[in-house]
Design an enzyme around this catalytic site. Structure first.
Site, mmCIF file in Angstrom:
data_model
loop_
_atom_site.group_PDB
_atom_site.id
_atom_site.type_symbol
_atom_site.label_atom_id
_atom_site.label_comp_id
_atom_site.label_asym_id
_atom_site.label_seq_id
_atom_site.Cartn_x
_atom_site.Cartn_y
_atom_site.Cartn_z
ATOM 1 N N PHE A 26 -0.274 8.863 -12.087
ATOM 2 C CA PHE A 26 -1.048 9.170 -10.885
ATOM 3 C C PHE A 26 -0.306 10.230 -10.086
ATOM 4 O O PHE A 26 0.903 10.142 -9.926
ATOM 5 C CB PHE A 26 -1.269 7.900 -10.054
ATOM 6 C CG PHE A 26 -2.373 8.035 -9.055
ATOM 7 C CD1 PHE A 26 -3.690 7.896 -9.435
ATOM 8 C CD2 PHE A 26 -2.084 8.327 -7.733
ATOM 9 C CE1 PHE A 26 -4.720 8.020 -8.508
ATOM 10 C CE2 PHE A 26 -3.096 8.462 -6.802
ATOM 11 C CZ PHE A 26 -4.421 8.313 -7.181
ATOM 12 N N LEU A 61 2.137 1.009 -9.357
ATOM 13 C CA LEU A 61 2.160 -0.447 -9.481
ATOM 14 C C LEU A 61 2.492 -0.908 -10.895
ATOM 15 O O LEU A 61 2.970 -2.025 -11.088
ATOM 16 C CB LEU A 61 0.825 -1.051 -9.035
ATOM 17 C CG LEU A 61 0.594 -1.087 -7.525
ATOM 18 C CD1 LEU A 61 -0.797 -1.621 -7.216
ATOM 19 C CD2 LEU A 61 1.663 -1.910 -6.823
ATOM 20 N N GLU A 62 2.268 -0.061 -11.868
ATOM 21 C CA GLU A 62 2.575 -0.407 -13.260
ATOM 22 C C GLU A 62 4.016 -0.082 -13.637
ATOM 23 O O GLU A 62 4.513 -0.540 -14.665
ATOM 24 C CB GLU A 62 1.611 0.307 -14.211
ATOM 25 C CG GLU A 62 0.181 -0.190 -14.133
ATOM 26 C CD GLU A 62 -0.583 0.306 -12.910
ATOM 27 O OE1 GLU A 62 -1.422 -0.463 -12.414
ATOM 28 O OE2 GLU A 62 -0.348 1.442 -12.453
ATOM 29 N N ILE A 85 3.315 8.476 -4.334
ATOM 30 C CA ILE A 85 2.281 7.804 -3.565
ATOM 31 C C ILE A 85 2.061 8.627 -2.299
ATOM 32 O O ILE A 85 2.977 8.800 -1.497
ATOM 33 C CB ILE A 85 2.701 6.361 -3.204
ATOM 34 C CG1 ILE A 85 3.141 5.593 -4.457
ATOM 35 C CG2 ILE A 85 1.570 5.641 -2.480
ATOM 36 C CD1 ILE A 85 3.901 4.320 -4.155
ATOM 37 N N ILE A 86 0.849 9.142 -2.156
ATOM 38 C CA ILE A 86 0.511 9.971 -1.002
ATOM 39 C C ILE A 86 -0.445 9.179 -0.112
ATOM 40 O O ILE A 86 -1.444 8.632 -0.588
ATOM 41 C CB ILE A 86 -0.122 11.307 -1.447
ATOM 42 C CG1 ILE A 86 0.889 12.086 -2.316
ATOM 43 C CG2 ILE A 86 -0.542 12.134 -0.231
ATOM 44 C CD1 ILE A 86 0.319 13.330 -2.974
ATOM 45 N N GLU A 89 -6.473 7.288 3.530
ATOM 46 C CA GLU A 89 -7.086 6.788 4.759
ATOM 47 C C GLU A 89 -7.177 5.272 4.801
ATOM 48 O O GLU A 89 -7.672 4.712 5.777
ATOM 49 C CB GLU A 89 -8.481 7.389 4.912
ATOM 50 C CG GLU A 89 -8.446 8.896 5.087
ATOM 51 C CD GLU A 89 -9.838 9.495 5.229
ATOM 52 O OE1 GLU A 89 -10.816 8.722 5.324
ATOM 53 O OE2 GLU A 89 -9.927 10.724 5.237
ATOM 54 N N THR A 90 -6.691 4.594 3.769
ATOM 55 C CA THR A 90 -6.794 3.140 3.731
ATOM 56 C C THR A 90 -5.416 2.495 3.635
ATOM 57 O O THR A 90 -4.396 3.164 3.458
ATOM 58 C CB THR A 90 -7.627 2.684 2.512
ATOM 59 O OG1 THR A 90 -6.893 2.970 1.315
ATOM 60 C CG2 THR A 90 -8.982 3.380 2.475
ATOM 61 N N HIS A 92 -4.281 0.930 1.233
ATOM 62 C CA HIS A 92 -3.809 0.943 -0.158
ATOM 63 C C HIS A 92 -2.431 1.590 -0.289
ATOM 64 O O HIS A 92 -1.603 1.144 -1.073
ATOM 65 C CB HIS A 92 -4.831 1.669 -1.044
ATOM 66 C CG HIS A 92 -4.551 1.565 -2.502
ATOM 67 N ND1 HIS A 92 -4.636 0.372 -3.196
ATOM 68 C CD2 HIS A 92 -4.177 2.498 -3.405
ATOM 69 C CE1 HIS A 92 -4.328 0.580 -4.458
ATOM 70 N NE2 HIS A 92 -4.048 1.857 -4.617
ATOM 71 N N ARG A 131 9.603 17.693 -2.124
ATOM 72 C CA ARG A 131 10.635 16.721 -2.513
ATOM 73 C C ARG A 131 10.761 16.518 -4.020
ATOM 74 O O ARG A 131 11.718 15.919 -4.485
ATOM 75 C CB ARG A 131 10.326 15.376 -1.846
ATOM 76 C CG ARG A 131 10.564 15.390 -0.360
ATOM 77 C CD ARG A 131 9.890 14.228 0.346
ATOM 78 N NE ARG A 131 10.208 14.194 1.767
ATOM 79 C CZ ARG A 131 9.690 14.997 2.680
ATOM 80 N NH1 ARG A 131 8.806 15.893 2.339
ATOM 81 N NH2 ARG A 131 10.047 14.902 3.942
#
Length: 160
Positions: A26, A61-62, A85-86, A89-90, A92, A131
């Site tokens: 991802f 998560l995996e 992980i960016i 709006e939630t 998550h 980064r």
């Protein structure tokens, strides 16, 4: 033991180490760069190409599940977690960031195995891009330094 000041007393020789890398796909453009930077730094530190195992998983998560499978083989001196992980709006973002980080830390403690956590968490893509190279390189350095540190303790226990 005395505390070593930064830059002193660290064993950064990776020639005898076996390193496993788990990369989340991802945000793959970021994680591919994280991996390339990490691999390049491992090679600079002397880790042999054949002693670097690389697997990919769908997302952050995996990553802990794959790290656990590698840790259970007892073949690695250190592992590396790569992901991105960016914030969206939630909620998550918080869930993924917190749970993946907790999973990586728990595995390192449970298996007494260094795991360099380079699952970067950012507010936006621009921060991730800024980064990606440094965090990949840092992960390689952490893996080698911590593997050598823990191997020192293992060697000490073997001689008692």
């Amino acid at each position: 033991m005395q505390n070593a000041e930064k830059g002193q007393g660290q064993n950064m020789n990776g020639a005898e180490l076996k390193i496993g890398i788990v990369q989340a796909r991802f945000n793959e453009s970021i994680t591919n760069t994280l991996f390339a930077s990490c691999r390049d730094e491992l090679l600079k530190l002397g880790v042999k190409t054949e002693n670097i195992d690389h697997v990919t998983v769908p997302g952050a998560l995996e990553v802990p599940v794959a790290l656990q499978a590698m840790a259970e083989t007892d073949q690695y001196d250190a592992l590396v977690a790569l992901g991105c992980i960016i914030r969206g709006e939630t909620y998550h973002f918080e869930l993924v960031a917190n749970e993946s980080g907790a999973g990586v830390t728990r595995l390192a403690l449970d298996y007494h195995l260094p795991i360099a956590n380079a699952i970067i968490t950012t507010e936006n893509t621009e921060q991730a891009i800024a980064r990606q190279v440094e965090k990949g390189r840092d992960a390689a350095q952490v893996a080698v330094e911590m593997a050598n540190l823990l191997n020192t303790y293992d060697d000490y226990e073997d001689h008692e």
